[in-house]
Design a protein around this motif. Structure first.
Motif, mmCIF file in Angstrom:
data_model
loop_
_atom_site.group_PDB
_atom_site.id
_atom_site.type_symbol
_atom_site.label_atom_id
_atom_site.label_comp_id
_atom_site.label_asym_id
_atom_site.label_seq_id
_atom_site.Cartn_x
_atom_site.Cartn_y
_atom_site.Cartn_z
ATOM 1 N N UNK A 46 35.953 48.631 51.300
ATOM 2 C CA UNK A 46 37.278 48.183 51.702
ATOM 3 C C UNK A 46 38.383 49.066 51.170
ATOM 4 N N UNK A 47 38.047 50.013 50.310
ATOM 5 C CA UNK A 47 38.982 50.997 49.761
ATOM 6 C C UNK A 47 38.268 52.332 49.677
ATOM 7 N N UNK A 48 38.998 53.352 49.295
ATOM 8 C CA UNK A 48 38.397 54.677 49.158
ATOM 9 C C UNK A 48 37.505 54.722 47.921
ATOM 10 N N UNK A 49 36.543 55.639 47.942
ATOM 11 C CA UNK A 49 35.675 55.836 46.780
ATOM 12 C C UNK A 49 36.517 56.301 45.595
ATOM 13 N N UNK A 50 36.446 55.610 44.446
ATOM 14 C CA UNK A 50 37.236 56.050 43.286
ATOM 15 C C UNK A 50 36.709 57.366 42.736
ATOM 16 N N UNK A 51 37.549 58.106 42.017
ATOM 17 C CA UNK A 51 37.094 59.372 41.441
ATOM 18 C C UNK A 51 36.140 59.124 40.272
ATOM 19 N N UNK A 52 35.600 60.203 39.753
ATOM 20 C CA UNK A 52 34.651 60.106 38.649
ATOM 21 C C UNK A 52 35.302 59.427 37.442
ATOM 22 N N UNK A 53 34.573 58.528 36.828
ATOM 23 C CA UNK A 53 35.089 57.771 35.691
ATOM 24 C C UNK A 53 35.019 58.610 34.424
ATOM 25 N N UNK A 54 36.183 58.777 33.781
ATOM 26 C CA UNK A 54 36.223 59.465 32.491
ATOM 27 C C UNK A 54 36.689 58.489 31.426
ATOM 28 N N UNK A 55 36.873 58.989 30.214
ATOM 29 C CA UNK A 55 37.242 58.109 29.099
ATOM 30 C C UNK A 55 38.589 57.446 29.339
ATOM 31 N N UNK A 56 39.550 58.206 29.873
ATOM 32 C CA UNK A 56 40.866 57.625 30.133
ATOM 33 C C UNK A 56 40.828 56.609 31.263
ATOM 34 N N UNK A 57 39.884 56.782 32.191
ATOM 35 C CA UNK A 57 39.809 55.877 33.328
ATOM 36 C C UNK A 57 39.477 54.446 32.947
ATOM 37 N N UNK A 58 38.863 54.236 31.790
ATOM 38 C CA UNK A 58 38.571 52.882 31.335
ATOM 39 C C UNK A 58 39.856 52.062 31.160
ATOM 40 N N UNK A 59 40.950 52.739 30.934
ATOM 41 C CA UNK A 59 42.222 52.044 30.675
ATOM 42 C C UNK A 59 43.275 52.298 31.757
ATOM 43 N N UNK A 60 43.085 53.345 32.565
ATOM 44 C CA UNK A 60 44.117 53.713 33.536
ATOM 45 C C UNK A 60 43.742 53.392 34.976
ATOM 46 N N UNK A 61 42.480 53.112 35.268
ATOM 47 C CA UNK A 61 42.049 52.808 36.628
ATOM 48 C C UNK A 61 42.186 51.306 36.877
ATOM 49 N N UNK A 62 43.093 50.951 37.759
ATOM 50 C CA UNK A 62 43.348 49.546 38.060
ATOM 51 C C UNK A 62 43.325 49.335 39.561
ATOM 52 N N UNK A 63 42.733 48.226 39.998
ATOM 53 C CA UNK A 63 42.784 47.777 41.391
ATOM 54 C C UNK A 63 43.007 46.270 41.339
ATOM 55 N N UNK A 64 44.232 45.862 41.637
ATOM 56 C CA UNK A 64 44.636 44.481 41.412
ATOM 57 C C UNK A 64 43.887 43.527 42.334
ATOM 58 N N UNK A 65 43.419 42.447 41.756
ATOM 59 C CA UNK A 65 42.739 41.389 42.496
ATOM 60 C C UNK A 65 43.748 40.269 42.765
ATOM 61 N N UNK A 66 44.000 39.993 44.030
ATOM 62 C CA UNK A 66 45.053 39.038 44.395
ATOM 63 C C UNK A 66 44.633 37.585 44.204
ATOM 64 N N UNK A 67 43.396 37.338 43.820
ATOM 65 C CA UNK A 67 42.961 35.966 43.534
ATOM 66 C C UNK A 67 42.943 35.690 42.040
ATOM 67 N N UNK A 68 42.271 36.535 41.275
ATOM 68 C CA UNK A 68 42.076 36.262 39.854
ATOM 69 C C UNK A 68 43.281 36.640 38.994
ATOM 70 N N UNK A 69 44.070 37.616 39.432
ATOM 71 C CA UNK A 69 45.252 37.973 38.653
ATOM 72 C C UNK A 69 46.273 36.829 38.615
ATOM 73 N N UNK A 70 46.637 36.199 39.750
ATOM 74 C CA UNK A 70 47.560 35.055 39.649
ATOM 75 C C UNK A 70 46.984 33.893 38.852
ATOM 76 N N UNK A 71 45.679 33.656 38.954
ATOM 77 C CA UNK A 71 45.069 32.563 38.192
ATOM 78 C C UNK A 71 45.201 32.817 36.699
ATOM 79 N N UNK A 72 44.881 34.036 36.267
ATOM 80 C CA UNK A 72 44.976 34.357 34.841
ATOM 81 C C UNK A 72 46.417 34.310 34.359
ATOM 82 N N UNK A 73 47.338 34.892 35.143
ATOM 83 C CA UNK A 73 48.746 34.850 34.745
ATOM 84 C C UNK A 73 49.278 33.429 34.663
ATOM 85 N N UNK A 74 48.899 32.587 35.628
ATOM 86 C CA UNK A 74 49.329 31.197 35.595
ATOM 87 C C UNK A 74 48.756 30.440 34.408
ATOM 88 N N UNK A 75 47.509 30.725 34.031
ATOM 89 C CA UNK A 75 46.896 30.053 32.886
ATOM 90 C C UNK A 75 47.610 30.422 31.584
#
Length: 681
Positions: free
Chosen positions: A351-380
């Motif tokens: 449903x999206x493009x293939x992400x680039x190779x995962x490096x050490x920085x990617x653990x913290x900088x690679x984000x793809x927002x989930x429109x279901x779980x993000x509002x649930x967590x923020x609301x909680x």
């Protein structure tokens, strides 16, 4: 409204695809008509059940208040009729959708056999079939339910039954399919509770009598939250569908603008409703003018007429908005300026493009927002902080460690479902395992330490008229038989371990990678099973019967031992899990499938250690505190009874000592028998 909007936007015109026959004008007109009727009856069923379960007091408060009678019974009957029509409409839609996609007509030979094959073998047909099945469950449940707890269960099933509609909605065909479905589901929940609840109130307001003011106010609060949900999800869905800001001038953009205008009109009507009609109802209620509220004369006649007119106007506008939504499903969104490029294999699968190779920085900088779980967590998080603030305003202390644990748990959940584990979880087995272990072990442990049930019971308002609000339904849930059964130590441990083994060594794992619904169910299962297990071990909320502390410690060691055994077994296995899926992605970077699976199994073993450490520390602290509380209770009881138990224990020891002095040690006779000599001293 639906046919007019679809006609202006070209949604009723033949598709014009070479080689595909035209199903005819009857199918093109009947399809959106039946679809809007299906949506309206679905909203009616959901709204009637939600209002009956959360807003309406029982017919006889204090006596048989758990029985569904009176006004609640009327609403359940309305829900039953709407759900039955929902089933029929979904069945008709199944035939019409097949006719529209294949160009066949019901008069052709073998048409109905082809419809059955379409319902069993194709996703679109399966969604409609599941929708009809869930609607049938709602209809049957509404027909047989007699008690309020069952009413809540049927209302929850009705909300879940909206999910297949979201999967076939006008936002479900975009490239970002998962996000579009999530937003469509939020939109449907909001509009269904809003429209269906308003219809329910319109049907019963004359029978409510003195309860009218409180019921309308409670519904108004629900409608306010629904307005926020509908507006936010609608705007986000439009942003996904429109390729550029200039696309708002297309027919599709015009339909979106009309829908936004309808929601704005409803927001204005709701504001006027809340600040004028409800306030006047409250004043009449305080002055004792009960009969006038129903329009029998005087001031009540005026307020009754205003209330009725306002409800009718809101229902018409809401129905128009629903019709525009159906027209949007028949209208193609504007294409990008440069044309739509062909999708790659990875794009069609992810449903999206293939992400680039995962490096050490990617653990913290690679984000793809989930429109279901993000509002649930923020609301909680927001709800918890508001609750703590409310307690502190009342002068009640609340541990900052509990707050920190709750916030930490949801932040970890946000990272697991929106950060690098979500970006790479369907590409790399190792990152999927990071996501799984975080959701199933780390997040539940921190959330349980936040004791959310205790906070909710201290901050949520208690209702006194017999109706059920959030506090009452929470108490019903934590003390219900299913919660007690699932929260049993053996059952919770089995769900935690056996569920994981069954998931990975069956087709469920690959299904969760392919289907969005299976992925959501997987996340919910891991979260719920981990929460139940953590609640049994280190929880402090009311509801569950927990074993003694030594058994808890033994249960932790056994459960995590099986968890480690699963990881070691997976490390030594030569079978590649979901090999067809991972190979078809065509990933040209990173480790091989076998090497990545070995890494994932190692991560699963290692990431089980720090939640185990947190759980062990929390268990030890809770154990020590429990012993301290028991010792203090004993000391207080001894002070009240002047040391009665201690004196009894000392008397018991003196009796044992005296009995020992009255007998000598046993001696062995020549025949091998033992004898005891009485002492003369």
């Amino acid at each position: 409204m639906t046919l007019l909007a679809a006609g202006l936007s070209g949604g009723l015109a033949p598709l014009g695809v070479p080689g595909l026959p035209d199903p005819g004008v009857v199918t093109r007109v009947a399809l959106p008509t039946v679809q809007v009727l299906r949506d309206l009856v679905a909203m009616g069923a959901v709204g009637a059940l939600v209002v009956a379960a959360t807003c309406v007091p029982p017919a006889h408060p204090g006596k048989d208040e758990n029985m569904v009678r009176g006004v609640r019974g009327r609403l359940v009957l309305v829900a039953q009729l709407c759900a039955t029509a929902w089933v029929v409409a979904d069945g008709a839609l199944l035939a019409l959708v097949y006719a529209d996609t294949s160009g066949a007509t019901p008069r052709q030979a073998g048409f109905w056999n082809e419809v059955v094959f379409f319902a069993r073998s194709y996703e679109l047909g399966q969604y409609l079939l599941w929708g009809a099945a869930l609607a049938a469950v709602v209809a049957v449940g509404s027909a047989v339910l007699q008690r309020t707890p069952t009413l809540g269960l049927v209302a929850a099933i009705a909300l879940v039954a909206l999910w297949p509609i979201a999967l076939t909605g006008h936002a479900a065909g975009t490239l970002n399919h998962d996000d579009a479905v999530n937003l469509q589901m939020m939109h449907l929940v909001g509009i269904s509770v809003w429209f269906g609840g308003l219809l329910a109130v319109a049907l019963i307001w004359r029978q409510l009598g003195p309860s009218l003011s409180s019921v309308v106010r409670r519904y108004s609060v629900l409608a306010g939250w629904c307005l926020v949900l509908v507006s936010a999800s609608g705007l986000a869905g439009a942003w996904l569908r429109l390729p550029s800001p200039g696309a708002v001038w297309s027919y599709y953009g015009a339909l979106l603008a009309a829908k936004v205008g309808a929601v704005a009109c409803l927001a204005a009507a709701g504001w006027w409703h809340r600040h004028h009609v409800i306030d006047r109802l409250d004043r009449l209620d305080r002055t004792g003018q009960k009969a006038d509220i129903r329009g029998e004369g005087g001031a009540g006649k005026g307020i009754g007429g205003v209330f009725a007119r306002l409800v009718v106007v809101e229902l018409v506008v809401l129905a128009g908005a629903a019709g525009i939504g159906v027209a949007l499903s028949r209208t193609a969104p504007p294409a990008p300026a440069g044309g739509q490029e062909p999708l790659t294999t990875a794009q069609s699968m992810l449903g999206t493009a293939m992400p680039p190779m995962l490096d050490a920085a990617g653990w913290f900088t690679r984000w793809s927002l989930d429109t279901l779980f993000l509002p649930i967590a923020g609301g909680a998080i927001a709800w918890y902080l508001v609750g703590v603030r409310r307690l502190r305003r009342r002068g009640v202390a609340w541990s900052w460690l509990r707050t920190a644990s709750w916030v930490t748990g949801w932040l970890l959940f946000i990272w697991a479902t929106n950060g690098a584990p979500n970006t790479y979880g369907r590409v790399l087995f190792s990152m999927h395992m990071v996501q799984h272990m975080t959701i199933a072990t780390a997040v539940p442990t921190f959330l349980v330490l936040g004791t959310p049930v205790t906070l909710a019971l201290r901050t949520l308002r208690r209702r006194t008229d017999g109706s059920r609000g959030p506090r009452e339904w929470l108490l019903q849930l934590v003390h219900s038989l299913p919660a007690q059964l699932l929260g049993h130590p053996v059952v919770a441990s089995a769900l935690f371990v056996v569920g994981m083994v069954a998931f990975y060594y069956s087709s469920l794992f690959e299904t969760s990678l392919e289907a969005h619904t299976a992925h959501v169910l997987m996340t919910v299962h891991f979260m719920a099973s981990g929460y139940l297990f953590a609640e049994v071990i280190v929880g402090d909320d009311p509801g569950l019967q927990r074993p003694p502390y030594p058994l808890r410690a033994l249960l932790v060691m056994i459960t995590f031992g099986f968890h480690a055994l699963f990881s070691v077994t997976l490390m030594s296995s030569s079978r590649i899990l979901a090999e067809v899926w991972f190979a078809a992605l065509g990933r040209d970077w990173g480790d091989t499938l076998a090497g990545d699976q070995y890494l994932g199994a190692s991560i699963g073993w290692g990431m089980g250690e720090y939640p185990l450490l947190v759980m062990a520390i929390a268990l030890l602290i809770s154990w020590v505190r429990a012993d301290g509380r028991e010792r203090r209770r004993f000391d207080r009881r001894e002070d009240r009874e002047n040391g009665r138990q201690l004196a009894q224990y000392n008397d018991y020891l003196r009796q044992l000592s005296a009995a020992g002095k009255q007998s000598s040690p046993p001696t062995m006779t020549s025949s091998g028998e033992t004898t005891t000599k009485e002492s003369s001293g």
